[in-house]
Design a protein around this motif. Sequence first.
Motif, mmCIF file in Angstrom:
data_model
loop_
_atom_site.group_PDB
_atom_site.id
_atom_site.type_symbol
_atom_site.label_atom_id
_atom_site.label_comp_id
_atom_site.label_asym_id
_atom_site.label_seq_id
_atom_site.Cartn_x
_atom_site.Cartn_y
_atom_site.Cartn_z
ATOM 1 N N GLN A 2 1.026 17.436 4.208
ATOM 2 C CA GLN A 2 -0.051 16.325 3.563
ATOM 3 C C GLN A 2 -0.620 17.312 2.854
ATOM 4 N N TYR A 35 -2.736 2.491 -1.459
ATOM 5 C CA TYR A 35 -2.056 0.856 -0.254
ATOM 6 C C TYR A 35 -2.855 1.366 0.774
ATOM 7 N N ARG A 41 2.634 -2.053 10.058
ATOM 8 C CA ARG A 41 3.676 -2.739 8.912
ATOM 9 C C ARG A 41 4.278 -1.965 7.835
ATOM 10 N N GLY A 42 4.585 -2.608 7.091
ATOM 11 C CA GLY A 42 5.371 -2.186 5.217
ATOM 12 C C GLY A 42 3.289 -2.050 4.429
ATOM 13 N N LEU A 43 3.691 -1.117 3.710
ATOM 14 C CA LEU A 43 2.632 -0.450 2.830
ATOM 15 C C LEU A 43 2.675 -1.671 0.982
ATOM 16 N N PHE A 88 -4.337 4.264 2.850
ATOM 17 C CA PHE A 88 -3.865 5.524 2.439
ATOM 18 C C PHE A 88 -3.918 5.699 0.796
ATOM 19 N N PHE A 102 2.700 11.153 0.799
ATOM 20 C CA PHE A 102 1.020 10.719 1.593
ATOM 21 C C PHE A 102 -0.203 10.858 2.054
ATOM 22 N N GLY A 103 -1.524 10.949 2.010
ATOM 23 C CA GLY A 103 -2.280 11.240 3.207
ATOM 24 C C GLY A 103 -2.230 10.410 4.646
ATOM 25 N N SER A 104 -2.916 10.995 5.525
ATOM 26 C CA SER A 104 -3.409 10.525 6.633
ATOM 27 C C SER A 104 -3.951 9.531 7.093
ATOM 28 N N GLY A 105 -4.384 8.573 5.990
ATOM 29 C CA GLY A 105 -4.768 7.458 5.964
ATOM 30 C C GLY A 105 -6.676 7.426 6.395
ATOM 31 N N THR B 9 14.877 -5.094 12.387
ATOM 32 C CA THR B 9 12.965 -4.542 13.027
ATOM 33 C C THR B 9 12.756 -3.442 14.278
ATOM 34 N N TYR B 35 10.365 6.907 4.021
ATOM 35 C CA TYR B 35 9.583 7.667 4.748
ATOM 36 C C TYR B 35 9.740 7.288 5.752
ATOM 37 N N GLN B 37 7.458 7.256 9.171
ATOM 38 C CA GLN B 37 5.700 7.467 9.889
ATOM 39 C C GLN B 37 5.781 7.656 11.259
ATOM 40 N N GLY B 42 0.513 8.857 8.178
ATOM 41 C CA GLY B 42 0.308 8.705 6.783
ATOM 42 C C GLY B 42 2.516 9.028 6.915
ATOM 43 N N PRO B 43 2.976 7.825 5.180
ATOM 44 C CA PRO B 43 4.125 8.497 6.067
ATOM 45 C C PRO B 43 4.599 9.735 5.174
ATOM 46 N N LEU B 88 7.435 4.940 13.002
ATOM 47 C CA LEU B 88 8.245 3.652 12.124
ATOM 48 C C LEU B 88 8.917 4.605 10.769
ATOM 49 N N LEU B 90 10.330 3.755 7.185
ATOM 50 C CA LEU B 90 9.883 2.480 6.204
ATOM 51 C C LEU B 90 10.933 2.671 4.762
ATOM 52 N N GLN B 103 5.338 1.321 -5.966
ATOM 53 C CA GLN B 103 6.847 1.564 -4.401
ATOM 54 C C GLN B 103 6.852 0.274 -4.380
ATOM 55 N N PHE B 105 7.118 -1.662 -0.810
ATOM 56 C CA PHE B 105 7.815 -1.259 0.746
ATOM 57 C C PHE B 105 8.561 -2.205 1.299
ATOM 58 N N GLY B 106 8.942 -2.294 2.257
ATOM 59 C CA GLY B 106 9.583 -2.779 3.039
ATOM 60 C C GLY B 106 9.379 -2.862 4.477
ATOM 61 N N PRO B 107 9.076 -3.907 5.141
ATOM 62 C CA PRO B 107 8.341 -3.908 6.661
ATOM 63 C C PRO B 107 8.311 -2.752 7.500
ATOM 64 N N GLY B 108 9.581 -2.119 7.684
ATOM 65 C CA GLY B 108 9.650 -0.869 8.269
ATOM 66 C C GLY B 108 10.636 -0.908 9.507
ATOM 67 N N ARG B 110 11.198 -0.362 13.444
ATOM 68 C CA ARG B 110 10.237 1.104 14.228
ATOM 69 C C ARG B 110 11.463 1.473 15.313
#
Lengths: 112, 114
Positions: A2, A35, A41-43, A88, A102-105, B9, B35, B37, B42-43, B88, B90, B103, B105-108, B110
Amino acid sequence: SQQGEEDPQALSIQEGENATMNCSYKTSINNLQWYRQNSGRGLVHLILIRSNEREKHSGRLRVTLDTSKKSSSLLITASRAADTASYFCATDRKSSASKIIFGSGTRLSIRP
Amino acid sequence: DAGVTQSPTHLIKTRGQQVTLRCSPKSGHDTVSWYQQALGQGPQFIFQYYEEEERQRGNFPDRFSGHQFPNYSSELNVNALLLGDSALYLCASSQMLAGGDEQYFGPGTRLTVT
């Protein structure tokens, strides 16, 4: 590994209060981004601040950047239930073009 | 204007199998990044594709490979799946000429490896 680390890891506040999250990083950066992620789900991109900027605003969001301390903060004012999410920070390092780390949030919960 | 889309998905695979994940970038974007995750993390950057070539790579083994097609869509392939590959995945797209900073991002997807 990270690059950024958010603080705190989790935050729970009352609706209407302000929420502040911090991010620290290790190496020189081109820019730093925040983010939001809902339920794994997505960011969603919130805001980007460049290394030569100190503060940026977007609606209820205020981001600061202190390159001397290698830190940034995200302030969400007048929080709402919909702000409940993970936040994040992500850094674009000068030594590595176009690779965002990215960080860990911070997990933010807004209590009604 | 469609955003970033990913398929499938959800996916369940067995250890040792191979998997292919797909991503279509946002209209007008030419760069795709992938990415991984893990839960509660984090990603982690896997790699980035631009002009059908891998431009950047994170700290992932060669079991992770990718491809970008002329229409800018991309695939992520993972061979010899391990339990630790459950995560996940991404996809994010950006526009290189615009600096590639922001950027989308898509929904990912899993992926669960059993």
